[in-house]
Design an enzyme around this catalytic site. Structure first.
Site, PDB file in Angstrom:
ATOM      1  N   ASP A 208       0.640  -1.144  -0.146  1.00 40.98           N
ATOM      2  CA  ASP A 208      -0.312  -0.122  -0.265  1.00 40.98           C
ATOM      3  C   ASP A 208       0.638   1.119  -0.130  1.00 40.98           C
ATOM      4  O   ASP A 208       0.106   2.401   0.184  1.00 40.98           O
ATOM      5  CB  ASP A 208      -0.947  -0.143   1.034  1.00 40.98           C
ATOM      6  CG  ASP A 208      -1.993  -1.203   1.085  1.00 40.98           C
ATOM      7  OD1 ASP A 208      -1.864  -1.677   0.671  1.00 40.98           O
ATOM      8  OD2 ASP A 208      -2.286  -1.105   1.865  1.00 40.98           O
ATOM      9  N   TYR A 359      -5.461 -10.066  -5.303  1.00 38.03           N
ATOM     10  CA  TYR A 359      -4.476 -11.465  -5.055  1.00 38.03           C
ATOM     11  C   TYR A 359      -2.907 -12.020  -6.494  1.00 38.03           C
ATOM     12  O   TYR A 359      -2.147 -12.203  -6.137  1.00 38.03           O
ATOM     13  CB  TYR A 359      -4.915 -12.487  -4.256  1.00 38.03           C
ATOM     14  CG  TYR A 359      -5.766 -12.814  -3.587  1.00 38.03           C
ATOM     15  CD1 TYR A 359      -4.999 -13.100  -2.072  1.00 38.03           C
ATOM     16  CD2 TYR A 359      -6.984 -12.163  -2.778  1.00 38.03           C
ATOM     17  CE1 TYR A 359      -5.217 -12.823  -0.884  1.00 38.03           C
ATOM     18  CE2 TYR A 359      -7.570 -11.989  -2.052  1.00 38.03           C
ATOM     19  CZ  TYR A 359      -6.839 -12.332  -0.498  1.00 38.03           C
ATOM     20  OH  TYR A 359      -7.319 -12.102   0.385  1.00 38.03           O
TER      21      TYR A 359
END
Ligand code: ATP
Ligand code: MG
Length: 439
Positions: A208, A359
């Site tokens: 992130d 993912y």
């Protein structure tokens, strides 16, 4: 001129702890050493650190790199590497770089891999350890994920230090996110309480890009590249139907850096929703209103939503994962349901295609840029450890590699500044109007 934060400024200490005097000549062959206490003065931007002292205040960071004098007699040293938290492209490259540098340049006695995160230290889990040699890590970079395995959930620092002592580990490299860096700080405190001489070096991992005092974290470049592929597909889907809407969910629990950067990379995005900007769904100027206008004029739209966006629109579940991180509400499902409802009520045709590449993005191998970056991180982590440094992470700030105390990187999370020129550029590239900031 503002002064560099002094050692007394609470929470802004930038000096690095050492295990003791460095007296042993370095075994490195290159002879280009960084001065023992060489520092760099950097004026950080808001994209690099959420600095309570204010952006532009100069920080003095210790420069990363090999020192001429070592604390450890490296040929007698045993190192351990552990990887914790979620997956991120580049973890294996960092492991590989540490092992290669420790063996080839410092001729260390051994590097072991701890399996499945902090669990690997605790006997009751029964996880094995792996001897990491240049030969068996040579292909690690070909694969995504972590070859050592990872886990979440707390383990007692005293049991971890017991395990380090039992295995005669001198240096522990911890690759992980904010939680891992907090765990590392606890391990350092336990080591100090025992007056033990084990070095703990962190390599911050966050897909992130939300770790404070880390300019851009490793794996972020790869993540953005992968995210743009998903956005390109969503755009194709959107234009392929009358009033087509492509919704792409990206990572970003508390910080919307991936969503913002991917939006800048691919100008197909019409709306980008991030945790830092709580938006209104309903009412004039709200997302649904703007989306209706976009479809009426252009007949297709792409929405990028960070997983932590719009949490104010749904009820908090109060649940947490094994590491105590809040379980987020599923904002993309809520958005899709509300968009369908909105257009149905207006008898407007609209087709939604939803893509969640999370993912895939987390698990791919790192791209070339991230590989280079991971290599530097691994090498500098080994240099720092051999010189006796501890309680610190290796970070890249403004293209320079520096040492940052664990306490600084865990102080608070780095977030997008929605008042910045960067965020303005993001909004400018989408055409999205500023939305009312309430639910
Ligand atoms: P990610 O970016 O994927 O969330 P992370 O390192 O933050 O990575 P976590 O699962 O939160 O991942 O934490 C990793 C390890 O650190 C876990 O074993 C967890 O128990 C421990 N940990 C997390 N938060 C803390 C904390 N506040 N203090 C001590 N240890 C922690
Ligand atoms: Mg975390």
């Amino acid at each position: 001129m503002a002064k560099a934060p002094s050692a007394k400024t609470p929470g802004l200490e930038t000096s690095i702890q050492t295990l003791g005097a460095a007296k042993i000549p370095s075994p490195l062959r290159y002879g280009r050493y960084v001065g023992q206490d060489e520092t760099l003065e950097l004026r950080l931007t808001e994209e690099e650190a959420d600095v309570s002292a204010g952006p532009g205040v100069p920080f003095k960071f210790e420069k990363a790199g090999p020192r001429g004098a070592m604390y450890f007699d490296s040929s007698k040293v045993k190192c351990a590497i552990v990887t914790c938290g979620g997956l991120c492209p580049g973890i294996n490259d960092v492991i590989r770089a540490i092992v290669m540098d420790a063996h080839h340049n410092y001729n260390v006695a051994s590097v072991i891999g701890i399996r499945y995160g902090l669990q690997g230290f605790i006997p009751k889990y029964g996880h094995d350890i792996i001897e990491l040699t240049p030969k068996n890590v040579s292909n690690f970079h070909v694969f995504g994920g972590t070859e050592l395995g990872s886990s979440r959930g707390p383990q007692a620092p005293d049991e971890i230090v017991d395990a380090l002592e039992r295995m005669n580990v001198n240096v522990l490299f911890m690759i992980g996110g904010d939680g891992t860096m907090k765990a590392a700080a606890n391990i350092v405190r336990e080591i100090q309480a025992r007056k033990s001489r084990i070095s703990v070096i962190g390599i911050p991992k966050t897909i992130d890009n939300d770790i404070n005092f880390v300019g851009r974290s490793f794996g972020f470049d790869t993540a953005v590249e992968k995210a743009t592929e998903a956005i390109a597909c969503a755009h194709v889907e959107a234009v392929g139907a009358f009033n087509g809407i492509g919704v792409v969910k990206l990572m970003g629990r508390e910080s919307g850096f991936i969503a913002a950067q991917a939006t800048l990379a691919l100008k197909e995005v019409n709306f980008v929703l991030v945790p830092e900007s709580p938006f209104a769904l309903d009412g004039p100027g709200g997302l649904l209103d703007q989306l209706e206008h976009r479809l009426s004029t252009r007949h297709h739209a792409v929405i990028v939503v960070a997983e932590g966006a719009g949490q104010h629109l749904c009820e908090a579940s109060g649940r947490t994962d094994a590491s105590g991180n809040p379980v987020l509400c599923d904002i993309s499902s809520l958005l899709i349901a509300r968009i369908k409802e909105h257009f149905k009520a207006r008898a407007m045709e609209a087709t939604i295609k939803f893509i969640d590449p999370s993912y895939i993005i987390r698990s791919v191998p790192a791209n070339a840029n991230d590989r280079v970056y991971c290599g530097f991180l691994g090498q500098n982590a080994v240099h720092a450890a051999m010189s006796g440094r501890t309680g610190m992470v290796v970070s890249r700030l403004q293209s320079r590699f520096v040492h940052v105390p664990l306490e600084l990187v865990t102080m608070k999370r780095k977030k997008l500044n929605t008042a910045s020129d960067y965020w303005r550029a993001v909004l400018e590239s989408t055409g999205q109007e500023e939305m009312p900031q309430q639910g």
